[in-house]
Design a protein around this motif. Structure first.
Motif, PDB file in Angstrom:
ATOM      1  N   PHE A 119      65.283  56.537  27.480  1.00 55.65           N
ATOM      2  CA  PHE A 119      65.388  57.132  26.144  1.00 55.65           C
ATOM      3  C   PHE A 119      66.730  56.806  25.498  1.00 55.65           C
ATOM      4  N   SER A 120      67.814  56.995  26.237  1.00 60.09           N
ATOM      5  CA  SER A 120      69.149  56.734  25.700  1.00 60.09           C
ATOM      6  C   SER A 120      69.359  55.252  25.392  1.00 60.09           C
ATOM      7  N   GLU A 121      69.028  54.392  26.324  1.00 61.10           N
ATOM      8  CA  GLU A 121      69.224  52.958  26.106  1.00 61.10           C
ATOM      9  C   GLU A 121      68.401  52.460  24.924  1.00 61.10           C
ATOM     10  N   PHE A 122      67.173  52.947  24.816  1.00 62.32           N
ATOM     11  CA  PHE A 122      66.304  52.556  23.716  1.00 62.32           C
ATOM     12  C   PHE A 122      66.921  52.940  22.374  1.00 62.32           C
ATOM     13  N   LEU A 123      67.354  54.205  22.246  1.00 63.62           N
ATOM     14  CA  LEU A 123      67.864  54.691  20.966  1.00 63.62           C
ATOM     15  C   LEU A 123      69.238  54.134  20.638  1.00 63.62           C
ATOM     16  N   TRP A 124      70.133  54.096  21.601  1.00 67.28           N
ATOM     17  CA  TRP A 124      71.454  53.525  21.336  1.00 67.28           C
ATOM     18  C   TRP A 124      71.349  52.025  21.070  1.00 67.28           C
ATOM     19  N   GLY A 125      70.355  51.389  21.654  1.00 73.13           N
ATOM     20  CA  GLY A 125      70.134  49.973  21.380  1.00 73.13           C
ATOM     21  C   GLY A 125      69.807  49.723  19.919  1.00 73.13           C
ATOM     22  N   MET A 126      69.211  50.712  19.266  1.00 72.07           N
ATOM     23  CA  MET A 126      68.851  50.558  17.854  1.00 72.07           C
ATOM     24  C   MET A 126      70.068  50.632  16.928  1.00 72.07           C
ATOM     25  N   VAL A 127      71.202  51.129  17.442  1.00 69.09           N
ATOM     26  CA  VAL A 127      72.438  51.160  16.642  1.00 69.09           C
ATOM     27  C   VAL A 127      73.484  50.210  17.235  1.00 69.09           C
ATOM     28  N   GLY A 128      73.041  49.307  18.096  1.00 68.73           N
ATOM     29  CA  GLY A 128      73.962  48.331  18.670  1.00 68.73           C
ATOM     30  C   GLY A 128      74.863  48.881  19.755  1.00 68.73           C
ATOM     31  N   GLY A 129      74.508  50.057  20.309  1.00 70.88           N
ATOM     32  CA  GLY A 129      75.249  50.619  21.430  1.00 70.88           C
ATOM     33  C   GLY A 129      76.543  51.314  21.073  1.00 70.88           C
ATOM     34  N   ARG A 130      76.841  51.403  19.784  1.00 69.91           N
ATOM     35  CA  ARG A 130      78.099  52.047  19.390  1.00 69.91           C
ATOM     36  C   ARG A 130      77.901  52.845  18.107  1.00 69.91           C
ATOM     37  N   PRO A 131      78.725  53.874  17.909  1.00 69.29           N
ATOM     38  CA  PRO A 131      78.590  54.683  16.699  1.00 69.29           C
ATOM     39  C   PRO A 131      78.806  53.857  15.428  1.00 69.29           C
ATOM     40  N   ILE A 132      78.013  54.144  14.419  1.00 64.35           N
ATOM     41  CA  ILE A 132      78.162  53.535  13.103  1.00 64.35           C
ATOM     42  C   ILE A 132      79.263  54.309  12.375  1.00 64.35           C
ATOM     43  N   GLN A 133      80.281  53.588  11.932  1.00 64.04           N
ATOM     44  CA  GLN A 133      81.386  54.224  11.198  1.00 64.04           C
ATOM     45  C   GLN A 133      81.122  54.073   9.705  1.00 64.04           C
ATOM     46  N   ARG A 134      80.656  55.130   9.071  1.00 63.14           N
ATOM     47  CA  ARG A 134      80.395  55.065   7.633  1.00 63.14           C
ATOM     48  C   ARG A 134      81.704  55.106   6.860  1.00 63.14           C
ATOM     49  N   ASP A 135      81.754  54.356   5.801  1.00 68.33           N
ATOM     50  CA  ASP A 135      82.910  54.306   4.899  1.00 68.33           C
ATOM     51  C   ASP A 135      82.470  54.944   3.586  1.00 68.33           C
ATOM     52  N   PHE A 136      83.014  56.118   3.285  1.00 68.66           N
ATOM     53  CA  PHE A 136      82.563  56.854   2.109  1.00 68.66           C
ATOM     54  C   PHE A 136      82.859  56.112   0.812  1.00 68.66           C
ATOM     55  N   GLU A 137      83.981  55.387   0.756  1.00 61.20           N
ATOM     56  CA  GLU A 137      84.295  54.629  -0.461  1.00 61.20           C
ATOM     57  C   GLU A 137      83.281  53.517  -0.681  1.00 61.20           C
ATOM     58  N   ARG A 138      82.909  52.849   0.399  1.00 67.82           N
ATOM     59  CA  ARG A 138      81.968  51.729   0.303  1.00 67.82           C
ATOM     60  C   ARG A 138      80.516  52.216   0.279  1.00 67.82           C
ATOM     61  N   ASP A 139      80.195  53.178   1.160  1.00 66.58           N
ATOM     62  CA  ASP A 139      78.799  53.580   1.366  1.00 66.58           C
ATOM     63  C   ASP A 139      78.348  54.736   0.487  1.00 66.58           C
ATOM     64  N   MET A 178      75.681  58.988  16.784  1.00 64.37           N
ATOM     65  CA  MET A 178      75.251  57.617  16.498  1.00 64.37           C
ATOM     66  C   MET A 178      75.805  57.132  15.170  1.00 64.37           C
ATOM     67  N   VAL A 179      76.119  58.087  14.308  1.00 61.59           N
ATOM     68  CA  VAL A 179      76.766  57.762  13.034  1.00 61.59           C
ATOM     69  C   VAL A 179      77.890  58.770  12.828  1.00 61.59           C
ATOM     70  N   ASN A 180      79.032  58.294  12.369  1.00 62.25           N
ATOM     71  CA  ASN A 180      80.175  59.174  12.123  1.00 62.25           C
ATOM     72  C   ASN A 180      80.192  59.533  10.645  1.00 62.25           C
ATOM     73  N   ASP A 181      79.731  60.749  10.346  1.00 62.03           N
ATOM     74  CA  ASP A 181      79.702  61.225   8.975  1.00 62.03           C
ATOM     75  C   ASP A 181      80.698  62.359   8.735  1.00 62.03           C
ATOM     76  N   HIS A 182      81.719  62.462   9.591  1.00 61.89           N
ATOM     77  CA  HIS A 182      82.778  63.438   9.314  1.00 61.89           C
ATOM     78  C   HIS A 182      83.462  63.043   8.008  1.00 61.89           C
ATOM     79  N   ALA A 183      83.781  64.037   7.197  1.00 55.71           N
ATOM     80  CA  ALA A 183      84.448  63.794   5.913  1.00 55.71           C
ATOM     81  C   ALA A 183      85.781  63.072   6.136  1.00 55.71           C
ATOM     82  N   ASP A 184      86.202  62.323   5.135  1.00 58.46           N
ATOM     83  CA  ASP A 184      87.447  61.556   5.237  1.00 58.46           C
ATOM     84  C   ASP A 184      88.647  62.422   5.608  1.00 58.46           C
ATOM     85  N   ASP A 185      88.684  63.662   5.114  1.00 55.63           N
ATOM     86  CA  ASP A 185      89.833  64.533   5.386  1.00 55.63           C
ATOM     87  C   ASP A 185      89.606  65.455   6.577  1.00 55.63           C
ATOM     88  N   CYS A 186      88.512  65.269   7.304  1.00 62.04           N
ATOM     89  CA  CYS A 186      88.193  66.107   8.471  1.00 62.04           C
ATOM     90  C   CYS A 186      89.064  65.700   9.661  1.00 62.04           C
TER      91      CYS A 186
END
Length: 196
Positions: A119-139, A178-186
């Motif tokens: 289960f873990s390998e399957f799901l983490w494989g879908m995000v490339g094995g590492r957390p997605i770092q969202r960029d609030f300015e860009r994204d 799997m995705v880092n959505d903490h606010a920029d000032d968090c």
């Protein structure tokens, strides 16, 4: 959980109740790689649909007791008697459809294991094995779903999972890091390392 440190900059939702702050500071967004723990969190996110996460946090210990530590092997064997027992448990969310989905999701989880899919390998494989770092300015602002959460939702549904729509999946992806959505000032925004 420990008492949250007051006055730390946090994501807005984590400032609404001490339980939210504790959960935010200790769990939310921390990469989880344990298959059973990932499954438990997915089930709880399914129960949260239409409710606040605070409701789930307040009932989480009761959920763990009612579902025998979220052991998929035990839950897969539940029958109508167990469903009625759970429907009578005021400590959890008493939704027959969500309870029945949990039983089916335990069976789907075990079927993946039987087919050699971790289960873990399957799901983490879908995000490339590492957390997605969202960029609030860009994204832009935090979405409720993404093309990737839709893809994961479809992959889980194909394997027999229920209550795994793209909105639920995205909330779960945030929760399990799997995705880092903490606010920029968090204070927790700092990128986390991938599994070694």
């Amino acid at each position: 959980m420990t008492e949250p440190t007051p006055n730390l900059p946090r994501c807005a939702w984590a400032q609404t109740h001490p339980l939210n702050a504790e959960y935010h500071d200790e769990e939310w967004g921390v990469p989880e790689y344990d298959s059973r723990a990932l499954w438990e969190k997915l089930i709880l996110d399914g129960f949260q649909a239409g409710l606040s996460w605070l409701t789930i946090l307040k009932k989480r210990d009761a959920f763990r007791e009612a579902f025998e530590g979220f052991d998929p092997v035990r839950i897969a064997d539940y029958d109508e008697h167990d469903i009625e027992r759970l429907m009578g448990n005021a400590g959890i969310i008493r939704s027959r459809s969500k309870i029945e989905a949990t039983l089916g999701n335990a069976r789907a989880y075990l079927a993946m294991q039987d087919n050699g899919e971790d289960f873990s390998e399957f799901l983490w494989g879908m995000v490339g094995g590492r957390p997605i770092q969202r960029d609030f300015e860009r994204d832009g602002p935090v979405p409720t779903q993404t093309p990737l959460s839709l893809e994961i939702s479809k992959a889980l549904k194909k394997r027999g999972f229920k209550f795994v729509g793209p909105v639920i999946v995205y909330a779960w992806m945030q929760a399990v890091g799997m995705v880092n959505d903490h606010a920029d000032d968090c204070h927790r925004r700092k990128p986390v390392a991938a599994m070694g």
